[in-house]
Enzyme design. Structure first.
Site, PDB file in Angstrom:
ATOM      1  N   TYR A 168      -1.220  -0.477  10.248  1.00  0.00           N
ATOM      2  CA  TYR A 168      -1.348  -0.949   8.865  1.00  0.00           C
ATOM      3  C   TYR A 168      -0.191  -0.415   8.023  1.00  0.00           C
ATOM      4  O   TYR A 168       0.432  -1.168   7.265  1.00  0.00           O
ATOM      5  CB  TYR A 168      -2.685  -0.482   8.301  1.00  0.00           C
ATOM      6  N   SER A 212       0.861  -1.182   0.000  1.00  0.00           N
ATOM      7  CA  SER A 212       0.000   0.000   0.000  1.00  0.00           C
ATOM      8  C   SER A 212       0.891   1.223   0.000  1.00  0.00           C
ATOM      9  O   SER A 212       1.998   1.197   0.563  1.00  0.00           O
ATOM     10  CB  SER A 212      -0.882   0.010   1.249  1.00  0.00           C
TER      11      SER A 212
END
Length: 196
Positions: free
Chosen positions: A98, A85
Protein backbone atom coordinates in the site's frame (compact mmCIF):
# COMPACT_ATOMS: atom_id res chain seq x y z
CA UNK A 1 -25.28 11.69 -11.26
CA UNK A 2 -23.92 8.30 -10.29
CA UNK A 3 -21.71 6.24 -12.56
CA UNK A 4 -20.43 2.92 -11.31
CA UNK A 5 -17.49 0.97 -12.66
CA UNK A 6 -14.27 -0.82 -11.85
CA UNK A 7 -11.79 2.05 -11.83
CA UNK A 8 -8.85 -0.36 -11.55
CA UNK A 9 -9.24 -1.20 -15.25
CA UNK A 10 -8.82 1.01 -18.28
CA UNK A 11 -12.23 -0.04 -19.64
CA UNK A 12 -13.96 0.64 -16.32
CA UNK A 13 -12.43 4.10 -15.94
CA UNK A 14 -13.32 4.92 -19.54
CA UNK A 15 -16.94 3.86 -19.04
CA UNK A 16 -17.32 6.00 -15.91
CA UNK A 17 -15.72 8.97 -17.68
CA UNK A 18 -18.05 8.62 -20.65
CA UNK A 19 -21.05 8.56 -18.32
CA UNK A 20 -19.75 11.71 -16.60
CA UNK A 21 -19.19 13.44 -19.95
CA UNK A 22 -22.74 12.65 -21.04
CA UNK A 23 -24.32 13.74 -17.74
CA UNK A 24 -22.14 16.76 -16.99
CA UNK A 25 -20.80 17.83 -20.36
CA UNK A 26 -17.17 17.09 -19.44
CA UNK A 27 -14.76 16.71 -16.56
CA UNK A 28 -13.36 19.93 -15.07
CA UNK A 29 -12.38 18.40 -11.71
CA UNK A 30 -11.26 14.87 -10.93
CA UNK A 31 -10.68 13.63 -7.38
CA UNK A 32 -8.96 10.24 -7.36
CA UNK A 33 -10.09 8.97 -3.97
CA UNK A 34 -10.53 5.20 -4.33
CA UNK A 35 -8.36 3.21 -1.96
CA UNK A 36 -8.15 -0.05 -0.07
CA UNK A 37 -5.74 -1.98 2.15
CA UNK A 38 -5.47 -4.18 5.19
CA UNK A 39 -2.82 -3.99 7.89
CA UNK A 40 -0.92 -7.24 7.45
CA UNK A 41 2.72 -8.38 7.61
CA UNK A 42 4.38 -8.40 4.17
CA UNK A 43 5.55 -12.02 4.52
CA UNK A 44 1.97 -13.19 5.16
CA UNK A 45 0.55 -11.57 2.01
CA UNK A 46 0.16 -13.16 -1.41
CA UNK A 47 0.24 -11.82 -4.93
CA UNK A 48 -3.57 -11.72 -5.16
CA UNK A 49 -3.65 -9.29 -2.27
CA UNK A 50 -0.78 -7.25 -3.73
CA UNK A 51 -2.52 -6.99 -7.08
CA UNK A 52 -5.77 -5.81 -5.49
CA UNK A 53 -3.90 -3.14 -3.49
CA UNK A 54 -1.91 -1.89 -6.50
CA UNK A 55 -4.87 -2.08 -8.91
CA UNK A 56 -7.09 -0.08 -6.55
CA UNK A 57 -4.57 2.44 -5.23
CA UNK A 58 -2.30 3.09 -8.23
CA UNK A 59 -3.73 1.76 -11.50
CA UNK A 60 -7.10 3.34 -10.75
CA UNK A 61 -5.44 6.76 -10.44
CA UNK A 62 -3.49 6.23 -13.66
CA UNK A 63 -6.52 5.14 -15.68
CA UNK A 64 -8.86 7.86 -14.35
CA UNK A 65 -6.22 10.57 -14.76
CA UNK A 66 -5.57 9.60 -18.37
CA UNK A 67 -9.25 9.81 -19.30
CA UNK A 68 -9.74 13.12 -17.48
CA UNK A 69 -6.54 14.67 -18.86
CA UNK A 70 -7.55 13.87 -22.43
CA UNK A 71 -10.67 15.98 -21.87
CA UNK A 72 -8.94 18.73 -19.88
CA UNK A 73 -6.11 19.15 -22.40
CA UNK A 74 -8.66 19.83 -25.15
CA UNK A 75 -11.01 22.03 -23.08
CA UNK A 76 -8.93 24.79 -21.45
CA UNK A 77 -7.64 22.92 -18.42
CA UNK A 78 -8.93 21.56 -15.18
CA UNK A 79 -7.97 20.25 -11.75
CA UNK A 80 -6.98 16.83 -10.49
CA UNK A 81 -6.60 16.05 -6.80
CA UNK A 82 -5.10 12.69 -5.95
CA UNK A 83 -5.70 11.26 -2.51
CA UNK A 84 -2.59 9.30 -1.52
CA UNK A 85 -1.48 8.66 2.05
CA UNK A 86 1.29 9.60 4.42
CA UNK A 87 2.17 5.90 4.14
CA UNK A 88 3.40 6.77 0.65
CA UNK A 89 5.67 9.47 2.05
CA UNK A 90 7.22 7.67 5.01
CA UNK A 91 6.25 3.98 4.73
CA UNK A 92 4.08 2.11 7.21
CA UNK A 93 4.70 -1.17 8.95
CA UNK A 94 2.04 -3.66 7.92
CA UNK A 95 1.27 -1.71 4.73
CA UNK A 96 4.36 -2.15 2.56
CA UNK A 97 2.64 -2.63 -0.80
CA UNK A 98 0.00 0.00 0.00
CA UNK A 99 2.82 2.41 0.89
CA UNK A 100 4.51 1.61 -2.42
CA UNK A 101 1.30 2.21 -4.37
CA UNK A 102 0.60 5.51 -2.63
CA UNK A 103 4.23 6.55 -3.15
CA UNK A 104 3.57 5.93 -6.83
CA UNK A 105 0.53 8.22 -6.67
CA UNK A 106 2.69 10.98 -5.16
CA UNK A 107 5.32 10.60 -7.91
CA UNK A 108 2.59 10.49 -10.58
CA UNK A 109 1.09 13.69 -9.16
CA UNK A 110 4.36 15.60 -9.39
CA UNK A 111 5.28 14.26 -12.83
CA UNK A 112 1.88 14.97 -14.37
CA UNK A 113 1.76 18.41 -12.73
CA UNK A 114 4.99 19.32 -14.53
CA UNK A 115 3.76 17.87 -17.80
CA UNK A 116 0.28 19.39 -17.74
CA UNK A 117 0.91 22.88 -16.29
CA UNK A 118 1.30 24.36 -19.77
CA UNK A 119 -2.15 22.94 -20.62
CA UNK A 120 -3.73 24.85 -17.70
CA UNK A 121 -4.22 21.71 -15.59
CA UNK A 122 -3.33 21.81 -11.89
CA UNK A 123 -2.59 18.51 -10.18
CA UNK A 124 -2.06 18.22 -6.43
CA UNK A 125 -2.11 15.51 -3.82
CA UNK A 126 -3.64 15.22 -0.35
CA UNK A 127 -2.04 12.67 1.98
CA UNK A 128 -4.34 11.75 4.84
CA UNK A 129 -2.97 10.24 7.98
CA UNK A 130 -5.12 7.74 9.87
CA UNK A 131 -8.77 8.61 9.19
CA UNK A 132 -12.03 7.29 10.61
CA UNK A 133 -13.07 5.32 7.51
CA UNK A 134 -14.65 1.94 6.83
CA UNK A 135 -11.16 0.53 6.17
CA UNK A 136 -9.96 1.68 9.61
CA UNK A 137 -13.05 0.15 11.22
CA UNK A 138 -12.41 -3.10 9.32
CA UNK A 139 -8.79 -3.18 10.51
CA UNK A 140 -9.75 -2.35 14.10
CA UNK A 141 -12.07 -5.38 14.21
CA UNK A 142 -8.99 -7.62 14.50
CA UNK A 143 -7.38 -7.29 17.96
CA UNK A 144 -3.87 -7.59 16.51
CA UNK A 145 -4.52 -4.73 14.11
CA UNK A 146 -6.36 -2.69 16.74
CA UNK A 147 -3.27 -2.66 18.96
CA UNK A 148 -1.13 -1.44 16.03
CA UNK A 149 -3.64 1.29 15.21
CA UNK A 150 -3.75 2.43 18.85
CA UNK A 151 0.06 2.67 18.89
CA UNK A 152 -0.05 4.74 15.72
CA UNK A 153 -2.62 7.12 17.21
CA UNK A 154 -0.36 7.70 20.21
CA UNK A 155 2.31 8.95 17.76
CA UNK A 156 -0.01 11.61 16.31
CA UNK A 157 0.70 14.95 18.04
CA UNK A 158 -3.04 15.79 17.98
CA UNK A 159 -3.75 12.33 19.56
CA UNK A 160 -6.67 11.39 17.32
CA UNK A 161 -7.49 10.19 13.84
CA UNK A 162 -8.90 12.56 11.25
CA UNK A 163 -12.58 12.77 10.48
CA UNK A 164 -13.41 12.33 6.76
CA UNK A 165 -14.63 15.93 6.44
CA UNK A 166 -11.19 17.19 7.51
CA UNK A 167 -9.68 15.43 4.52
CA UNK A 168 -12.50 16.61 2.24
CA UNK A 169 -11.83 20.25 3.16
CA UNK A 170 -8.20 19.95 2.03
CA UNK A 171 -9.32 18.32 -1.22
CA UNK A 172 -11.90 21.08 -1.76
CA UNK A 173 -9.21 23.75 -1.31
CA UNK A 174 -7.22 22.31 -4.21
CA UNK A 175 -10.38 22.32 -6.36
CA UNK A 176 -11.01 26.06 -5.93
CA UNK A 177 -9.45 29.24 -7.24
CA UNK A 178 -7.93 29.75 -3.79
CA UNK A 179 -5.22 27.35 -5.00
CA UNK A 180 -5.01 28.67 -8.57
CA UNK A 181 -1.20 29.11 -8.39
CA UNK A 182 -0.50 25.76 -6.73
CA UNK A 183 0.40 22.61 -8.61
CA UNK A 184 2.52 19.52 -7.97
CA UNK A 185 2.17 19.82 -4.21
CA UNK A 186 1.66 17.14 -1.58
CA UNK A 187 -0.26 18.18 1.54
CA UNK A 188 -0.29 15.97 4.61
CA UNK A 189 -3.50 16.11 6.64
CA UNK A 190 -2.37 13.99 9.54
CA UNK A 191 -2.63 15.86 12.82
CA UNK A 192 1.13 16.45 12.73
CA UNK A 193 2.11 12.81 12.25
CA UNK A 194 4.13 13.83 9.17
CA UNK A 195 5.84 17.21 9.30
CA UNK A 196 8.29 17.01 6.42
Amino acid sequence: MVALGDLSTDAGADAVAKAAHEALGGVDILVNNAGWTLTTPFLEEDDGYWRRVIDTNLWGVIFCSRVALEWMAEHDGGVIVNVASDAGRVGTSGEAVYSAAKGGVIALTRSLAREMAARNVRINCVCPGPTETAVLVENRADPAHAARIDRMIRLIPMRRVAQPEEIAEAVAFFCTDASRYITGQVLSVSGGLTMA
